[in-house]
Enzyme design. Sequence first.
Site, PDB file in Angstrom:
ATOM      1  N   VAL A 170       0.849  -1.200   0.000  1.00 44.83           N
ATOM      2  CA  VAL A 170       0.000   0.000   0.000  1.00 44.83           C
ATOM      3  C   VAL A 170       0.886   1.253   0.000  1.00 44.83           C
ATOM      4  O   VAL A 170       0.663   2.204  -0.755  1.00 44.83           O
ATOM      5  CB  VAL A 170      -0.933  -0.012   1.238  1.00 44.83           C
ATOM      6  CG1 VAL A 170      -1.660   1.320   1.376  1.00 44.83           C
ATOM      7  CG2 VAL A 170      -1.924  -1.170   1.145  1.00 44.83           C
ATOM      8  N   HIS A 171       1.907   1.214   0.848  1.00 44.16           N
ATOM      9  CA  HIS A 171       2.851   2.328   0.991  1.00 44.16           C
ATOM     10  C   HIS A 171       3.535   2.636  -0.351  1.00 44.16           C
ATOM     11  O   HIS A 171       3.586   3.789  -0.784  1.00 44.16           O
ATOM     12  CB  HIS A 171       3.880   1.913   2.045  1.00 44.16           C
ATOM     13  CG  HIS A 171       4.979   2.892   2.308  1.00 44.16           C
ATOM     14  ND1 HIS A 171       4.750   4.146   2.821  1.00 44.16           N
ATOM     15  CD2 HIS A 171       6.331   2.785   2.168  1.00 44.16           C
ATOM     16  CE1 HIS A 171       5.910   4.770   2.962  1.00 44.16           C
ATOM     17  NE2 HIS A 171       6.886   3.967   2.573  1.00 44.16           N
ATOM     18  N   VAL A 172       4.010   1.606  -1.005  1.00 48.10           N
ATOM     19  CA  VAL A 172       4.715   1.802  -2.276  1.00 48.10           C
ATOM     20  C   VAL A 172       3.740   2.278  -3.351  1.00 48.10           C
ATOM     21  O   VAL A 172       4.037   3.217  -4.106  1.00 48.10           O
ATOM     22  CB  VAL A 172       5.414   0.494  -2.723  1.00 48.10           C
ATOM     23  CG1 VAL A 172       5.934   0.612  -4.158  1.00 48.10           C
ATOM     24  CG2 VAL A 172       6.554   0.161  -1.776  1.00 48.10           C
TER      25      VAL A 172
END
Lengths: 224, 307
Positions: A170-172
């Site tokens: 999700v972060h990437v």
Amino acid sequence: MSNRPKDAITRYKTVSRLNHWLTALCFVLLTLSGLAMFHPYFFFLSFLFGGGQWMRAIHPWIGVTLMASFTGLFIQFWHHNLWARHDTEWVKNVDKLLVGKEDEMPEVGVNNAGQKGVFWGMTILVPVLLLSGLIAWEYYFGHATSIPVQRIALLIHSTAAIGAILIWMVHVYAALWIKGSMRAMWRGWVTPGWAWKHHRKWFRELVETRSNGPDPNPKPGNRA
Amino acid sequence: MADLQSQNYIRVSATTLTPPATRANVEEVAKLIDVSRCIGCKACQSACMEWNDLRPEMEEFQGSYDNPHDLNPGVWTLMRFTEYENTSGDLEWLIRKDGCMHCEDPGCLKACPSPGAIVQYANGIVDFVSDACIGCGYCIKGCPFNIPRVSDKDHKSYKCTLCSDRVGVGLEPACVKSCPTGAIMFGTKNDMKDWAGERIEELKERGFENAGLYDPAEVGGTHVMYVLHHADKPSLYAGLPDRPRISPIVGLWKGLMKPVALLALAFAGIGSLVHAIVAGPEEVDEEDEAAARQEIERVERERGATS
């Protein structure tokens, strides 16, 4: 920083960026080696580490490095990630974010609720991974605990790892999706428009105190 | 023994493919250890070291006949001595030859993450292939009998091979050959069960009502079986598990967890891809920059007005 615009805002200091990318490197290496040991589909990744023996040997050391590195991130960023009432409001409106209607959402401080979620998720999972990983570390701690404890540790370790990898994805994705984020983490700066669009509350705090980031000035003074 | 018998594998660790399955009608073998005939001479331990060229380090006396005190990478079989006072107050010296049980459903193989590091031959023998062993110790977690040991020197896991190299050329395991009382027998699993049945009858006639065969069904049966005088209480024999089974924790970790995790990762990956294609990137445009500039000017104007 030759092409940094004059009005650019510092989002991440150099030390934060170095710290972030060390953590990222560790995390990616741990994911690759961990997945190789988790499922036979991924075992071919062991060749990246010089074979299964080297992969098994180095994985825990990278884990220890990650813990140290993440601790650095925690110290720098925890106060940016305290949960506030507008974060709950933001989460309730997250569907608008996904379809590009960020304007209709509550204004966001230095981090939005999603980023805070990533931060606290990792803050919980990284120590869980370290502890369960130490228990499973055959060479040093193979005799420190009983086999039933080690079985539980490995189940926790793999579950926590999958959780951490999902959070990382999700972060990437968010970083790739929100243009300007990658530059912020590589080069350290964002444009005023970027701050206005994605972190308006943070932008206002900086403008109010004539700061060019990343934190508001304690006393109003000249813009540095 | 590595690839010499690769067409004989029926199970291979960490693989999603079918092992070679051409050979058929290979008879399952078993070693039968008749605990009631064992005199604790440790000839089997010596023969194991001799055949397999194992020379474990000398240990200190630990106050027990168990010598060395535990299995280790150089000790693949070990006599474990238990002094048991039976219900009529008599002392029974229970001596069990411990070592790999060669489970039909091996927990070590199930837990192993390295393709081909643990194999099972068509005759039932479970073998470690050191070439492929990565030294993680997962086999130790998978084993219901606490058998494998990882070497600190070479980071390989070791255990009894059931002398797969000898059996492969028609010889019996070294321990069997050395046993002076015939307490260790080797042959097809069916023959060994028949033999055990006769022996158990004898024991029952001698008053050991609970004599029986230890061939635990929870692991699909084993290719090393015991004749026990007290088959109702296997744990009397130096903690032989009463109902050995692959831990449900290991089952979850190596079973349900794997497909669920892959699906979750695939879902996150595909979801991101779809979103990227449908919604596209979120870019800052000139309007945002203009709005930001106006905001800065507005704040500065207000500051000018108040100061």
